[in-house]
Design an enzyme around this catalytic site. Sequence first.
Site, PDB file in Angstrom:
ATOM      1  N   GLU A  61       5.983  43.539 -65.620  1.00 13.23           N
ATOM      2  CA  GLU A  61       6.002  44.859 -64.992  1.00 13.23           C
ATOM      3  C   GLU A  61       4.924  45.761 -65.576  1.00 13.23           C
ATOM      4  O   GLU A  61       4.287  46.544 -64.869  1.00 13.23           O
ATOM      5  CB  GLU A  61       7.375  45.519 -65.163  1.00 13.23           C
ATOM      6  N   ASP A 100       7.953  35.151 -56.242  1.00 17.99           N
ATOM      7  CA  ASP A 100       7.013  35.764 -55.284  1.00 17.99           C
ATOM      8  C   ASP A 100       5.536  35.845 -55.692  1.00 17.99           C
ATOM      9  O   ASP A 100       4.687  35.139 -55.160  1.00 17.99           O
ATOM     10  CB  ASP A 100       7.527  37.151 -54.839  1.00 17.99           C
ATOM     11  N   GLU A 117       7.243  45.606 -49.199  1.00 19.48           N
ATOM     12  CA  GLU A 117       6.775  44.297 -48.717  1.00 19.48           C
ATOM     13  C   GLU A 117       6.601  44.205 -47.199  1.00 19.48           C
ATOM     14  O   GLU A 117       5.613  43.647 -46.714  1.00 19.48           O
ATOM     15  CB  GLU A 117       7.698  43.174 -49.210  1.00 19.48           C
ATOM     16  N   ARG A 152       1.901  47.100 -63.102  1.00 18.93           N
ATOM     17  CA  ARG A 152       1.933  48.541 -62.813  1.00 18.93           C
ATOM     18  C   ARG A 152       0.896  49.311 -63.626  1.00 18.93           C
ATOM     19  O   ARG A 152       0.062  50.023 -63.059  1.00 18.93           O
ATOM     20  CB  ARG A 152       3.329  49.115 -63.095  1.00 18.93           C
ATOM     21  N   THR A 206      -0.237  42.506 -57.059  1.00 24.40           N
ATOM     22  CA  THR A 206       1.087  42.477 -56.440  1.00 24.40           C
ATOM     23  C   THR A 206       1.770  43.842 -56.459  1.00 24.40           C
ATOM     24  O   THR A 206       2.840  44.011 -55.884  1.00 24.40           O
ATOM     25  CB  THR A 206       1.971  41.385 -57.086  1.00 24.40           C
TER      26      THR A 206
END
Length: 616
Positions: free
Chosen positions: A164, A294, A510, A168, A596
């Site tokens: 994360e 994913d 998404e 980010r 992503t």
Amino acid sequence: MLPPASVRKYSAGPLDMVWQCLHHRAYSRNLLSAVFFLVILGGLWYTLIPHSQRSFGDLFGSGKKVGISPEQVSDSEWARRAGEVRNAFLHAWNGYERYALPHDELMPLSDKPIDNFNGWGVTLFDALDTMLLMGLKEEFKRALPVVERANFSMEPGKYAPFFETTIRYTGGLLSAHALSQESILLQRAEDLAAKLDPIFKTKSGFPLYAVNTDTGSTKGTPMGTLAELASLQLEYTYLAKHTGKKEYWNRANAVIQALAQANLTRTGGMFPIRWNLTSGQPLDYHMSVGAQADSAHEYLLKQHLLTGKTDKKNLEMYLRTTTYIISNLLYISPRRHLLYVTDTPSSYAEPGRPTHTLEHLSCFLPGLFALGAHTLPLDDAASMGIHMKTLHDIAPLARSSWEKISTYNLTQLHMWVAEGLAQTCYTSYADQPTGLGPEEMLFLSPGKDADQGTLWIDVLERWRLSAPRTLPPGVGDKVPVVVTDEQRRQGSSKFRDYALKKPGYLLRPETIESLYILWRVTGNAKWRDRGWKIFQAIEKQTKTGSGYASLKTVEHLPPIKDDAMPSYFLAETLKYLYLLFSTEDPVSLDKWVFNTEAHPLPIFQWTPSEREAFGV
Ligand SMILES: *[C@@H]1O[C@H](CO)[C@@H](O)[C@H](O)[C@H]1NC(C)=O
Ligand SMILES: *[C@@H]1O[C@H](CO)[C@@H](O)[C@H](O)[C@H]1NC(C)=O
Ligand SMILES: *[C@@H]1O[C@H](CO)[C@@H](O)[C@H](O)[C@H]1NC(C)=O
Ligand SMILES: *[C@@H]1O[C@H](CO)[C@@H](O)[C@H](O)[C@H]1NC(C)=O
């Protein structure tokens, strides 16, 4: 045969229209036009009814074009809509800045801050490049000093989750750097990477789960999950390219090499979820494109694209992965023929059965397939230096998966997957009274093979052998089915082929991300139109005094809000909406690759000296 009128709730159903026509004076005076209208409407209605009463024997009709054509919208109207998204961003940003900065996220009901991603102000880092793309120069200028002051420190006993933090914070900084050329952004990304680096002390080169950025102590078992250990290649490659430092390339490359060397005999070329961080080998057979998996699949294609399509290993892994997904993870629902992708959990000993769950997280997949079909010469593998049969010759399951699709035009096949899945993801929004889609759906299967469901590839093959003149099963527009409260009590899956497994709406990106990519790749305005419908629902159902709030359920009006506004709402959801409506194309898919977390990074070619220095 027509379904009972109560099954479906149209905003203005064909019956209503007929009713109105017959009772309209102008028409009742002219019987002939009324009859004419009836015939047309009858025909229309027949086409519009998505086969709810038909069996699989009649599946091939499912590709018939449903006549939902998007309204004609002028460029200036699209520009106005992009402006509305910009205003939405400002509303969310101002609320965050006022009530939550320097903390991570805003709680948009209580107007309080919350620290859930290290407490360094994740919303700010995540939102920098969105500001730049939207031309919000003042906001960006106010945000920069916060970045300058950042030291990425943390108390003993706390840990930064590597995945994360990378997608980010690091991703946000790098993308903002690429768009603004502000050197402080690259500097801070390097500072952060240095503090995170003890995470790589595994033998495989895969990162551990979390690290304390001051003490360097790590947290996490020697087992990892796919998404968390294989979603750093883009960020570390950009770092290497723009700092000239080999150490960053080594981090990215170790992951690429470990993936390429993994023994995928038992998983048919597909990367499962659980991995041994010591041996670098897979540990289970849980195949998924959703949570915990994913972005690892996403980064195979995107790493190949970021480095100017020169990297063959990622390309090969992407091709095997997509073959596996098409042949094994795509299913079609029994009545409405909705195409969906699901997962097959497993014990550690053998592959499992499909869950028939469709996660919102998996709705990035149609965008990925469309991007692949757009950027790769899929139906000319030789031009990529690849022999598809040999590529899949690594395991019986990989071979049989390839044999199922080897005679299709792959570009076309991948686009069918993209359009069919995007349709289902959009339908999951359009079916709800809130107009917003659930976190998880559970599809049900027809009677006799209830727990097996129907593999899309098998139905597709039957469709193909029938010398079809219709669209493939699962591809094409679907009419929304909004169930009544009474129908919901009876079990809504009976009416729309799925139940809500997790009914919340978490402001996730998404579906919109896929609509954006499909719009860019196909130029078909219907995808854009759907994004606009979703944006209107976001405005109507989730807006609060200080921002936007997740919903506890998509099925309830008035909406029941949750006190959360995740940073990805500013980084991804609003960015993709803005780009979808924008009449400019500032980050063209041919020149940029989105990480992503929707942070765009520029595509490049390694120079000869970089190749030599890095050993590329
Ligand atoms: C890092 O920044 C925080 C917040 O500004 C501050 O409280 C802390 O003392 C700083 N830590 C170090 C080691 O400089
Ligand atoms: C890969 O795994 C398979 C199945 O477990 C095994 O038979 C094979 O020897 C392994 N291959 C290598 C190169 O380790
Ligand atoms: C992981 O791999 C290491 C090294 O090959 C091995 O010693 C260990 O037993 C493996 N762990 C599991 C859970 O399989
Ligand atoms: C495959 O399909 C694509 C897209 O429909 C088309 O442009 C291409 O010409 C086809 N290729 C072959 C070899 O038929």
